[in-house]
Design a protein around this motif. Sequence first.
Motif: not given
Length: 422
Positions: A172-198
């Motif tokens: 978690f800390s690696e994705q959020r605090d060190s390299y945030p681009a991947m997690l943010a991009a995953l959120g972008d795609a989930a928003d566009a598809l109106a998907m609930n993802i964990d």
Amino acid sequence: MTITFIAHSTPEPALYGAMAAILAELRALPLCHFPVSHDAQRYPNARQHVTAQGQAITSGLVWLERLTGRDAGEESGIESLIYRALKEDIVVPLREPLSAELNAFITAQGIETESLTVVRNQDKFQLEDCITGKIRSNGWGRDAFGRWALGSVSQPVMRAGKTLRVALMGDFSEQRDSYPAMLAALGDAADALAMNIDVVYVTSTLLGSQLDCTLADVDGIIFPGATITRSDAQAGPLATATWALENQTPVLGINQGMHQMITALGQKVLGQERVVMHGPSTLGSLQTGLPLAEHTQPRLGNHPVITRRGTLLANKTGNEFLLRYNQRRYLNPHLLAELEGAGLNVSGYDESGEQAQAVELNNHPFFIGVQGQPELTSRRERPNPLLMAFLQQVRQCNRDRDVSHAALTKSVRLKHPHRLMG
């Protein structure tokens, strides 16, 4: 002209420059930045952001491009900073507040300075005037995908359907605090598809039964290459890729993540003795289980990918699409040719049409790997199409499993269960 300095005393690379980017967007000003270093032991992916022009810079400056659409450009020295500020107002992030000596040097050039510092109030960040102590901005925070938003939420998305679980290689800390681009991009795609993802974080050290338990109920897996960097923790990613193959789980591999996927396939088809793991290279990053050749010049920045007609990649992205690169190696074409019999196809090439830039597996619901970094070109209003395609297939596979389970349950249901009662 004025230079507005934004000091943020934080060790996290993902936070560096974020509030400065927000202010630059609000004031419609350019942002310039000095070279900055981070704790490489704690944050090995601190300098993984690559601009469209091919500048490798600190990962937190991804927010400038995401918020403003402007390229962060190369790092500046004090001379170039002053030269720029003589022509226009600029914003500059700092790790520590502006020193009196540097302030005196800049003002002596006829340039005004404004010094603000980032202060944190619970889970919100604000800008405080270093001289007056007054708060100069509203509270900004980060959502579940690490993206910056004003207030508690930004443009809430009406989501539908069941919550799907997507495994992301790395903690978690690696994705959020060190390299945030991947997690943010995953959120972008989930928003566009109106998907609930964990998001399920799969650390590189997970193996055996622990790994099986973690992956047992995931609906899709992403290998973000920028976070697969430890030479002593490659068995976990390789085992995860093997698991995705055996369980027909949708999987997307990025750069080194793609190499792990092909390694897993190669070991399954050709045997482990043919495809073995290697140690770290002279560049300090990892070689995967495939023989890889070094580029004479790293492939950095935006480059086109020419897709192969009839492939899933071409169907999802068109005949050609742009991909951001941080690539230093390319795949061995001879080994790729050997894996064609197992259904592996090269689905994307570079501009020359010679070097493989994307692969996919025919007899798998979604097994696509790319050499570039699709997350670096994703935006909230314009998600990356490859990540969108991945999540769409994750949802479809989950629906197919539900239908199959319902059919199986119905087929074994007794017509007259009361007859079995005593």
